[in-house]
Design a protein around this motif. Structure first.
Motif, PDB file in Angstrom:
ATOM      1  N   ALA A 126      78.391  79.834  47.491  1.00 18.45           N
ATOM      2  CA  ALA A 126      77.009  79.755  47.811  1.00 18.45           C
ATOM      3  C   ALA A 126      76.166  78.905  47.353  1.00 18.45           C
ATOM      4  CB  ALA A 126      76.525  81.404  47.094  1.00 18.45           C
ATOM      5  N   VAL A 128      71.835  77.546  46.699  1.00 15.74           N
ATOM      6  CA  VAL A 128      70.385  77.585  46.715  1.00 15.74           C
ATOM      7  C   VAL A 128      69.331  76.821  46.604  1.00 15.74           C
ATOM      8  CG1 VAL A 128      70.238  77.938  43.987  1.00 15.74           C
ATOM      9  CG2 VAL A 128      68.556  78.866  45.099  1.00 15.74           C
ATOM     10  N   TYR A 130      65.710  74.971  45.620  1.00 16.22           N
ATOM     11  CA  TYR A 130      64.506  74.865  44.725  1.00 16.22           C
ATOM     12  C   TYR A 130      63.368  74.086  45.097  1.00 16.22           C
ATOM     13  CZ  TYR A 130      67.133  78.171  41.645  1.00 16.22           C
ATOM     14  OH  TYR A 130      67.898  79.174  41.105  1.00 16.22           O
ATOM     15  N   PHE A 141      62.401  78.956  42.999  1.00 17.36           N
ATOM     16  CA  PHE A 141      63.238  79.181  44.152  1.00 17.36           C
ATOM     17  C   PHE A 141      62.497  79.197  45.582  1.00 17.36           C
ATOM     18  CE2 PHE A 141      64.505  82.628  46.982  1.00 17.36           C
ATOM     19  CZ  PHE A 141      65.835  82.503  46.821  1.00 17.36           C
ATOM     20  N   SER A 143      65.004  78.999  48.812  1.00 15.59           N
ATOM     21  CA  SER A 143      65.842  79.958  49.852  1.00 15.59           C
ATOM     22  C   SER A 143      67.466  79.927  49.303  1.00 15.59           C
ATOM     23  CB  SER A 143      65.788  79.447  51.066  1.00 15.59           C
ATOM     24  OG  SER A 143      66.009  78.011  51.271  1.00 15.59           O
ATOM     25  N   LYS A 144      68.095  80.641  49.842  1.00 19.42           N
ATOM     26  CA  LYS A 144      69.567  80.585  49.382  1.00 19.42           C
ATOM     27  C   LYS A 144      70.536  80.533  50.682  1.00 19.42           C
ATOM     28  CE  LYS A 144      69.526  85.646  48.867  1.00 19.42           C
ATOM     29  NZ  LYS A 144      69.474  86.714  47.742  1.00 19.42           N
ATOM     30  N   PHE A 156      70.039  84.652  42.216  1.00 21.55           N
ATOM     31  CA  PHE A 156      69.653  83.433  41.591  1.00 21.55           C
ATOM     32  C   PHE A 156      68.398  83.439  41.001  1.00 21.55           C
ATOM     33  CE2 PHE A 156      72.098  82.090  45.528  1.00 21.55           C
ATOM     34  CZ  PHE A 156      72.923  81.527  45.129  1.00 21.55           C
TER      35      PHE A 156
END
Length: 245
Positions: A126, A128, A130, A141, A143-144, A156
């Motif tokens: 996965a 993420v 920032y 944060f 999106s992931k 996260f």
């Protein structure tokens, strides 16, 4: 961090691991796709101009090699992975996932400033995104992303703090997941897999930087290695294993 207590005969805390920077020189006004669906290798250390705004873009990716990955203890009932109840396994525990060699990476993007605007952090299968808060001097944060077909549900951290102008990341103990904060991080529910990390020996990546210009510098021999590495294939004879080494 991976359990590598010695490096070239030296104890970890006495040295700083080298960082090898490969610089790719690109002609002006050459654009590159910036989608996560594009092979990341095409975006590493590439530079590009936005033709409309004439803004300089720079991507800096850190690829971190871990020589060994320790597996996780998984609870089984018979042959079926089973969740733990109140953190207790009512079957048997089995260690799964030991393997030689793994990679993890993070990427910083710069858009016309000397400070980054975004950061991508890889965590197993996965990742993420920032966004940098210039006033607070931290990453927040955005999106992931997940790879299709992999049942990962990591939570996260919402903030990546910086120290001395550098983002602070934490490598999982005995593993290779990169996280934005110390503690325990579940990334798969069934079977439950957890990364643990904390304040270990700091790696100041800027203190031992070795820069190479692609096409203009002689690269170390190991960078040109094209042979096989990692765990040997199963069910091979001794002769086949020796031949593939």
């Amino acid at each position: 961090m991976t359990l590598l207590h010695f490096y070239m005969g030296e104890i970890q805390r006495n040295i700083q691991f080298p960082v090898y920077a490969i610089v790719t020189h690109c002609p002006p006004y050459k654009t590159f796709p910036r989608s996560e669906k594009t092979d990341l290798w095409n975006a590493i250390n590439n530079t590009a101009y936005d033709k409309k705004e004439n803004t300089f873009y720079l991507y800096v990716s850190y690829w971190i090699f871990f020589p060994y990955n320790e597996g996780k203890e998984v609870c089984f009932l018979g042959r079926v992975p089973t969740p733990r109840i109140f953190n207790r396994c009512f079957g048997r525990l089995k260690t799964m996932g030991n393997h030689i060699g793994d990679w993890e990476h993070m990427t910083l993007s710069f858009a016309g400033k000397k400070i980054p605007d975004r950061m991508f952090l890889a965590v197993h299968d996965a990742g993420v995104y920032y966004q940098y808060d210039e006033n607070g001097r931290y990453f927040k944060f955005e999106s992931k992303v997940f790879r299709k077909g992999v049942a990962q549900v990591p939570k996260f951290p919402q903030i990546v703090r910086s120290q001395g102008g550098h983002p602070v990341l934490f490598s999982a103990y005995g593993s290779h997941g990169l996280w934005a904060s110390p503690g325990e991080h579940d990334f798969i529910r069934v079977p439950k897999l957890t990364d643990k990390n904390g304040y270990g020996i700091p790696w100041k990546t800027w203190s031992n930087l070795q820069i190479y210009h692609l096409g203009r510098s002689f690269l170390p021999e190991w960078m040109n290695f094209k042979g096989k590495w990692g765990n040997p294939k199963k069910k091979l004879s001794t002769i086949q294993k020796t031949r593939d080494m």
